[in-house]
Each structure stands twice: as C-alpha cells, then as structure tokens.
Design a protein around this motif. Sequence first.
Motif, mmCIF file in Angstrom:
data_model
loop_
_atom_site.group_PDB
_atom_site.id
_atom_site.type_symbol
_atom_site.label_atom_id
_atom_site.label_comp_id
_atom_site.label_asym_id
_atom_site.label_seq_id
_atom_site.Cartn_x
_atom_site.Cartn_y
_atom_site.Cartn_z
ATOM 1 N N GLU A 1 0.822 -1.116 -0.003
ATOM 2 C CA GLU A 1 -0.120 0.033 -0.051
ATOM 3 C C GLU A 1 0.712 1.407 0.005
ATOM 4 N N LYS A 2 2.095 1.121 0.720
ATOM 5 C CA LYS A 2 2.903 2.266 0.637
ATOM 6 C C LYS A 2 3.282 2.770 -0.664
ATOM 7 N N LEU A 3 3.810 1.545 -1.492
ATOM 8 C CA LEU A 3 4.379 1.653 -2.756
ATOM 9 C C LEU A 3 3.348 2.236 -3.695
ATOM 10 N N LEU A 4 2.332 1.766 -3.503
ATOM 11 C CA LEU A 4 1.168 2.431 -4.308
ATOM 12 C C LEU A 4 0.625 3.567 -4.048
ATOM 13 N N ARG A 5 0.763 4.054 -2.811
ATOM 14 C CA ARG A 5 -0.201 5.427 -2.449
ATOM 15 C C ARG A 5 0.996 6.476 -2.240
ATOM 16 N N TYR A 6 2.229 6.001 -2.011
ATOM 17 C CA TYR A 6 3.477 7.160 -2.188
ATOM 18 C C TYR A 6 4.381 6.468 -3.144
ATOM 19 N N PRO A 7 4.250 7.054 -4.317
ATOM 20 C CA PRO A 7 5.381 6.659 -5.269
ATOM 21 C C PRO A 7 6.667 7.638 -4.953
ATOM 22 N N ILE A 8 7.747 7.195 -5.680
ATOM 23 C CA ILE A 8 8.784 8.200 -5.737
ATOM 24 C C ILE A 8 8.275 9.598 -6.525
ATOM 25 N N PRO A 9 8.401 10.991 -6.034
ATOM 26 C CA PRO A 9 8.042 12.109 -6.766
ATOM 27 C C PRO A 9 8.721 12.249 -8.036
ATOM 28 N N LEU A 10 7.520 12.774 -9.097
ATOM 29 C CA LEU A 10 7.993 12.637 -10.497
ATOM 30 C C LEU A 10 9.339 13.585 -10.593
ATOM 31 N N SER A 11 9.375 14.781 -9.696
ATOM 32 C CA SER A 11 10.518 15.485 -9.917
ATOM 33 C C SER A 11 11.808 14.932 -9.556
ATOM 34 N N TYR A 12 12.006 14.064 -8.464
ATOM 35 C CA TYR A 12 13.106 13.168 -8.372
ATOM 36 C C TYR A 12 13.695 12.614 -9.630
ATOM 37 N N THR A 13 12.688 11.975 -10.468
ATOM 38 C CA THR A 13 12.727 11.038 -11.481
ATOM 39 C C THR A 13 13.312 12.085 -12.615
ATOM 40 N N ARG A 14 12.526 13.030 -12.809
ATOM 41 C CA ARG A 14 13.096 14.131 -13.945
ATOM 42 C C ARG A 14 14.490 14.551 -13.663
ATOM 43 N N HIS A 15 14.711 14.870 -12.353
ATOM 44 C CA HIS A 15 15.784 15.486 -11.949
ATOM 45 C C HIS A 15 17.186 14.442 -12.203
ATOM 46 N N THR A 16 16.838 13.145 -11.870
ATOM 47 C CA THR A 16 18.131 12.310 -11.989
ATOM 48 C C THR A 16 18.084 11.873 -13.577
ATOM 49 N N SER A 17 17.250 12.001 -14.457
ATOM 50 C CA SER A 17 17.396 11.854 -16.004
ATOM 51 C C SER A 17 17.994 12.931 -16.595
ATOM 52 N N ARG A 18 17.802 14.128 -16.042
ATOM 53 C CA ARG A 18 18.472 15.451 -16.918
ATOM 54 C C ARG A 18 19.877 15.391 -16.318
ATOM 55 N N PHE A 19 20.111 15.205 -15.156
ATOM 56 C CA PHE A 19 21.540 15.143 -14.824
ATOM 57 C C PHE A 19 22.299 14.124 -15.341
ATOM 58 N N LEU A 20 21.597 13.042 -15.760
ATOM 59 C CA LEU A 20 22.314 11.775 -16.408
ATOM 60 C C LEU A 20 22.616 12.241 -17.839
ATOM 61 N N CYS A 21 21.545 12.833 -18.591
ATOM 62 C CA CYS A 21 21.901 13.398 -19.759
ATOM 63 C C CYS A 21 23.012 14.442 -20.100
ATOM 64 N N CYS A 22 22.907 15.409 -19.148
ATOM 65 C CA CYS A 22 23.869 16.279 -19.089
ATOM 66 C C CYS A 22 25.372 15.621 -18.699
ATOM 67 N N TRP A 23 25.548 14.873 -17.952
ATOM 68 C CA TRP A 23 26.883 14.151 -17.494
ATOM 69 C C TRP A 23 27.290 13.552 -18.905
ATOM 70 N N LEU A 24 26.385 12.711 -19.432
ATOM 71 C CA LEU A 24 26.637 11.869 -20.635
ATOM 72 C C LEU A 24 26.915 12.760 -21.609
ATOM 73 N N GLY A 25 26.323 13.909 -22.030
ATOM 74 C CA GLY A 25 26.663 14.986 -22.955
ATOM 75 C C GLY A 25 28.145 15.443 -22.812
ATOM 76 N N LEU A 26 28.450 15.840 -21.598
ATOM 77 C CA LEU A 26 29.870 16.261 -21.473
ATOM 78 C C LEU A 26 30.999 15.164 -21.264
ATOM 79 N N LEU A 27 30.734 13.751 -21.257
ATOM 80 C CA LEU A 27 31.635 12.520 -21.076
ATOM 81 C C LEU A 27 32.479 12.787 -22.258
#
Length: 196
Positions: free
Chosen positions: A51-77
């Motif tokens: 129920e906790k997993l279903l009701r309280y997913p990881i915030p979307l902003s966390y997922t977006r921030h992680t993917s943006r940081f990863l794209c920037c890092w891979l772009g500068l690699l």
Amino acid sequence: KNFDQNSTSAYPHYALHVLTQAVEKAGMAGTREDKVLSSIANLNKAVGTCEKLLRYPIPLSYTRHTSRFLCCWLGLLPLALWDDAGWGVIPITALISYLLLGIEEIGVQIEEPFDSLPLEDFVRDIEKDLGNIIASREDVGSLIKTSISLTANTKMAQAMIAKHKKRQQKKAKMGLGMGEKSLGKRFAVRNVDDAY
C-alpha cells in the motif's frame, strides 16, 4: 460490521481480520495457532508495504532530475575523454550511455512495480492454486471419513471376535467342550461332502 465497501484498501485488511478470527475460533493447538497467526501478521506487513508503494510513489521531480543530470553528464563525457581516446570516444560514450540509461529506466520501472508486474496473471495463478487446495481438502475430508468408518468397522469386528472368544471360553468352562468337538467334526464332514 465496520467494513467500508467504498474503500478498496479496506479489502485486504478485512480479509486478514476474518482470517485471524477464523484461526482463533478454530481451536488449534497452541503452537500451530501461533504459527498461523504469525504468518497472517507477516502477510499484513507485506500488504502495508504494498500500500505504501502504491499510495506514495517516488516524486516525479526526483525522476526528472535524475534523468536530466544523467543526460548532461553523458553529454559532457566525450569532452572529458577526447584527449585520451580521440575518435574512440564515440563508441565508448555510446556504450556507457546505453548502460547508464538502461539502469535509470530499470530504476523508473522499480519505482512503481504495480504498473510493470503482470498482477492479473499472479491473481489467476493464486486463484487456481487455491481451487486445487480446496479440491484436495475435500478429497482429504472424504478419505478421513472413509478411514474413520473403516476404523469403526474394524473396531466392531474386533469386539465381535472378542465376544465370540468369551462365549467359547465360558462354554469350555461349563463342560461343553466335548459337544463342540463333535460339532466341529460334523462341520468338517459337511465341508468335505460339499467339496465333492
């Protein structure tokens, strides 16, 4: 009595409550009842975690921030590797990007497992297994009834044999043994005649 039918989260807790009451009313031996109640408590913890997993997913902003940081890092690699690898930086960066973006996608899938798991298939399998358990329970019940009736018949036969032996012992004590011997000879002769 206090079951809210409009709340879907109440179903598992209601079912666990009914299971607990059924176990308590079943009158099992102490150790067995404790094990079953412990299993129900563990199931309750698992339901709470789901129920906790279903009701309280990881915030979307966390997922977006992680993917943006990863794209920037891979772009500068490639800029960081150019001096050491030259044109070989392209396949190296492609491989590293594939691996890290794959890990990030797996992380996104794990964040909400209920969307990616085949839950309907799980439910069908559990339903089929429960049907088999119920069917086998009915078979076991009929086997137990048959065994009880056979045991009762065996006990009745043993009681009849014991009564017969007691009668023979009483007759032998009363001096009727001689008559039984001659009676036995007559039966033996009759059986010999029947054989021809």
